[in-house]
Design an enzyme around this catalytic site. Structure first.
Site, PDB file in Angstrom:
ATOM      1  CD  GLU A   1     -30.525  19.457 109.642  1.00  9.19           C
ATOM      2  OE1 GLU A   1     -31.463  18.659 109.424  1.00  9.19           O
ATOM      3  OE2 GLU A   1     -29.982  20.142 108.754  1.00  9.19           O
TER       4      GLU A   1
ATOM      5  CD  GLU B   1     -29.447  16.493 105.825  1.00  9.87           C
ATOM      6  OE1 GLU B   1     -30.258  16.396 104.889  1.00  9.87           O
ATOM      7  OE2 GLU B   1     -29.749  16.233 107.007  1.00  9.87           O
TER       8      GLU B   1
HETATM    9  O1  AHR Z   1     -34.688  20.002 109.227  1.00  7.87           O
HETATM   10  C1  AHR Z   1     -35.351  19.665 108.045  1.00  7.87           C
HETATM   11  C2  AHR Z   1     -34.383  19.178 106.973  1.00  7.87           C
HETATM   12  O2  AHR Z   1     -33.826  17.966 107.386  1.00  7.87           O
HETATM   13  C3  AHR Z   1     -33.183  20.039 106.694  1.00  7.87           C
HETATM   14  O3  AHR Z   1     -33.447  21.052 105.790  1.00  7.87           O
HETATM   15  C4  AHR Z   1     -32.212  19.064 106.117  1.00  7.87           C
HETATM   16  O4  AHR Z   1     -30.875  19.422 106.343  1.00  7.87           O
HETATM   17  C5  AHR Z   1     -32.594  17.747 106.752  1.00  7.87           C
HETATM   18  O5  AHR Z   1     -32.733  16.739 105.810  1.00  7.87           O
END
Ligand code: AHR
Length: 507
Positions: free
Chosen positions: A292, A173
Site C-alpha cells: 500500500e 495491517e
Molecule cells: O487503502 C485504504 C486503507 O488504508 C486500507 O484499507 C488499509 O489497509 C489502510 O489503512
C-alpha cells in the site's frame, strides 16, 4: 541554475526488476467496485457489468498484480459470501468502512475482470475475524486441481480450472488498532505462522506476505517486524510495508521530501528483516512487499468523514475520493523512483488504490472516466521501465527539510534493457530549476550502439494545485521535455522546479 553531472553505467545495477513492483490494489471500499469498475447500467458496461472504459484505462496504467479484496475490508470478510448464484448472495455489513456489501462481485467476477485488464491476482485472507481453517478453505477452492467438495463447488460456480493464485497476504495491517481482530505481534506472528504452514502443506508453490507495520510512525514500528518475523521467518517470502503521504500545514517543500521517508522506511525494514536472519543464522532474504503506497489526505478524511447513524449503512458511498493535483503527482513520481532504487529488496508493490478510492482513475455513475494527475507517472514508468534498475547518483542542489535536514533537490533512477535505457528524474525544489547532464559512454559501450531520445515526458505546471476534475478532465497531462538533448555522448535535460521527467533512450 545548478548543473548536476552523473553517468549512466549499466554496471551500477541495483537489480533485475520484479514487474510485480508495478502492482495495484482494489478494495471493496466506497465506489471502487460498485459504481467504479462494476456498473451494469453504464453505457460502456460489458455483458458482465464491467465498465469497458475503465478497463481500457486500467490497461493503459499498466498494473502487473492486483491485491484484493482489502485492506481493512478483508479483516471482516467471508469469502464464501461472494461465490455462487448472485441472487442468493447475502448482504452484509462492512464494519471497516461502515457500508453495506452486496457481494455482487466476488472471487469469480474479480478474476474475470483481471483477465480483461491483463493483471494477476494477489489475494488476501481474513486473519482478523477468521483464522487458519477459512484461509485453507479459500486456498483449496482457488488453487487445488484435485476433485474435492470445494473444487466441485468451484466448478459448479463456473470455474473448473484452478485460479492458480500465486501470492497470498496473511491478513491486513494487524498492528493497527482500527483493524478488526487487531492483535499484538506475538499473537499475530503465531497465527500467521500456523496459517502459512498449513497453506504450504496444501500448495507449496505459493508465495506468502506477512503483515509488517501499517506505517513507519506506528509506535510498534520495528519491534513489530522483528517479533512477527521471529515467529514466521521460515514460513514467509515477503513482509508488507504501507505508507501514505500528504501535504501538511500548507508546507509544499516539506511534502516534496516525502520520498526520503519512504527510503528510510525501506532501509529500516530491510535492516530489521536481515537482523532476524542473522540471529537465526539463515541465508534466506525475506523481501519487501510495499503493498500500500500513495498520496492520501488521510487527516482531511479523518476530520471530514461522514458519520453515519447506527441504522445507516450505505451501499458504495463516496469515500476517500481524493482529487490529486500536480504537486501530488510529482511526489508520487518520486515515490516510484524510490521503489525502483530499492528494487533489490522491494520485489512487489501495490499502488493503493485504482479506481475512485485514492485513485489514479475516476468515474461518474452513468458518466465519464478520467485520469487523475498521478495516473501519468505510474503509466509512463510502468511502460518505459526496462529489465534492470541502475543507480543514477546525482549531486544536485539541496533544500532544508524540518524532518530530514538537507535533502537533495534531484532524485533519479535509470533502467536498462537490451534495446536501450530510461531515465526517471524528479526536481523537488520549490524554487530552483536544475540541469542534469548524464554521460552515456558506458551505456553506449554496453549496448554496442549510440542511443537517441525516442520519448520524453514532463509533468509540471505553474499552478501546483491544478487538477483534472469532472468539469475539466484533461486540465493536467504531460508534455515532451523539449530541453532534453544528447550532445557529445551526454544527455542534458533541464528540470523546472517541482517537476517529474521521464526519458526513453533507444538505438
Ligand atoms: O487503502 C485504504 C486503507 O488504508 C486500507 O484499507 C488499509 O489497509 C489502510 O489503512
Amino acid at each position: 541554475m545548478n548543473t548536476a553531472r552523473t553517468r549512466l553505467d549499466p554496471r551500477d545495477e541495483i537489480a533485475v526488476i520484479d514487474r510485480r513492483i508495478f502492482g495495484g490494489f482494489v478494495e471493496h471500499l466506497g465506489r471502487h467496485i460498485y459504481d467504479g469498475i462494476f456498473e451494469p447500467g453504464h453505457p460502456s458496461a460489458d455483458a458482465e457489468g464491467f465498465r469497458t472504459d475503465v478497463i481500457e484505462l486500467v490497461k493503459e496504467l499498466g498494473v502487473s498484480t492486483i491485491r484484493y479484496p482489502g485492506g481493512n475490508f478483508v479483516s471482516g470478510y467471508r469469502w464464501e459470501d461472494g461465490i455462487g448464484p448472485v441472487d442468493r448472495r447475502p448482504r452484509r455489513l462492512d464494519l471497516a468502512w461502515h457500508a453495506t456489501e452486496t457481494n455482487e462481485v466476488g472471487l469469480h467476477e474479480f478474476q474475470s475482470w483481471l483477465d480483461k485488464v491483463g493483471s494477476e491476482l494477489m489475494l488476501a485472507v481474513n486473519l482478523g475475524t477468521r483464522g487458519t481453517q477459512e484461509a485453507l478453505d479459500l486456498l483449496e477452492y482457488a488453487n487445488t486441481s484435485v476433485k474435492t467438495a470445494r473444487t466441485d463447488e468451484r466448478a459448479a460456480n463456473g470455474h473448473p480450472e484452478p485460479f492458480g493464485v500465486k501470492v497470498w497476504c496473511l491478513g491486513n495491517e494487524m498492528d493497527g488498532w482500527w483493524q478488526l481482530g487487531h492483535r499484538n505481534a506475538a499473537d499475530y506472528g503465531k497465527l500467521a505462522s500456523r496459517t502459512a504452514k498449513g497453506m504450504r502443506q496444501l500448495d507449496p508453490s505459493i508465495e506468502l506476505v506477512v503483515c509488517g507495520s501499517s506505517g513507519r510512525s506506528m509506535p510498534t514500528f520495528g519491534a513489530w517486524e522483528r517479533e512477527v518475523l521471529e515467529h514466521t521467518f521460515d514460513d514467509v517470502d515477503f513482509i508488507s510495508c504501507h505508507a501514505y503521504y500528504q501535504e501538511r500545514d500548507g508546507d509544499a517543500q516539506e511534502f516534496l521530501a516525502s520520498a526520503v521517508d519512504m527510503q528510510k522506511f525501506i532501509e529500516s525494514v530491510v535492516a530489521t528483516v536481515d537482523h532476524v536472519a542473522a540471529v537465526k543464522k539463515g541465508d534466506k532474504r525475506v523481501q519487501l512487499s510495499f503493498d500500500e503506497w500513495n498520496i492520501w489526505y488521510l487527516t482531511d478524511w479523518e476530520e471530514q468523514a461522514v458519520r453515519y447513524g447506527p441504522d445507516e449503512w450505505p451501499i458504495a458511498p463516496r469515500q476517500l475520493e481524493d482529487q490529486y493535483h500536480v504537486l501530488d503527482a510529482v511526489v508520487f513520481g518520486d515515490l516510484l523512483i524510490t521503489l525502483l532504487q530499492h528494487s533489490d529488496r522491494v520485489r512487489s508493490a501495490s499502488l493503493a488504490q485504482l479506481v475512485n478510492v485514492i485513485a489514479p482513475i475516476m468515474t461518474e455513475p452513468g458518466g465519464p472516466t478520467w485520469r487523475q494527475t498521478t495516473f501519468f507517472p505510474f503509466s509512463i514508468t510502468s511502460r518505459l521501465a526496462g529489465e534492470r534498475a541502475v543507480r543514477l547518483p546525482i549531486e544536485s542542489g539541496t533544500f532544508h527539510s524540518a524532518r530530514f535536514g538537507e535533502v537533495a533537490s534531484v532524485n533519479a533512477v535509470a533502467t536498462v534493457g537490451s534495446e536501450g535505457a530510461s531515465v526517471f528524474v524528479v526536481n523537488r525544489s520549490l524554487k530552483d530549476a536544475e540541469t542534469v547532464e548524464i554521460d552515456l559512454a558506458r551505456l553506449t559501450e554496453a549496448l554496442g550502439h549510440d542511443v537517441r531520445i525516442v520519448e520524453s515526458h514532463l509533468l509540471h505546471d505553474d499552478d501546483l494545485y491544478a487538477a483534472n476534475t469532472l468539469a475539466d478532465q484533461t486540465r493536467v497531462g504531460t508534455v515532451a521535455n523539449d530541453s532534453a538533448v544528447i550532445e557529445l555522448g551526454r544527455l542534458r535535460v533541464t528540470l523546472p522546479p517541482v517537476s517529474w521527467t521521464a526519458i526513453s533512450l533507444r538505438a
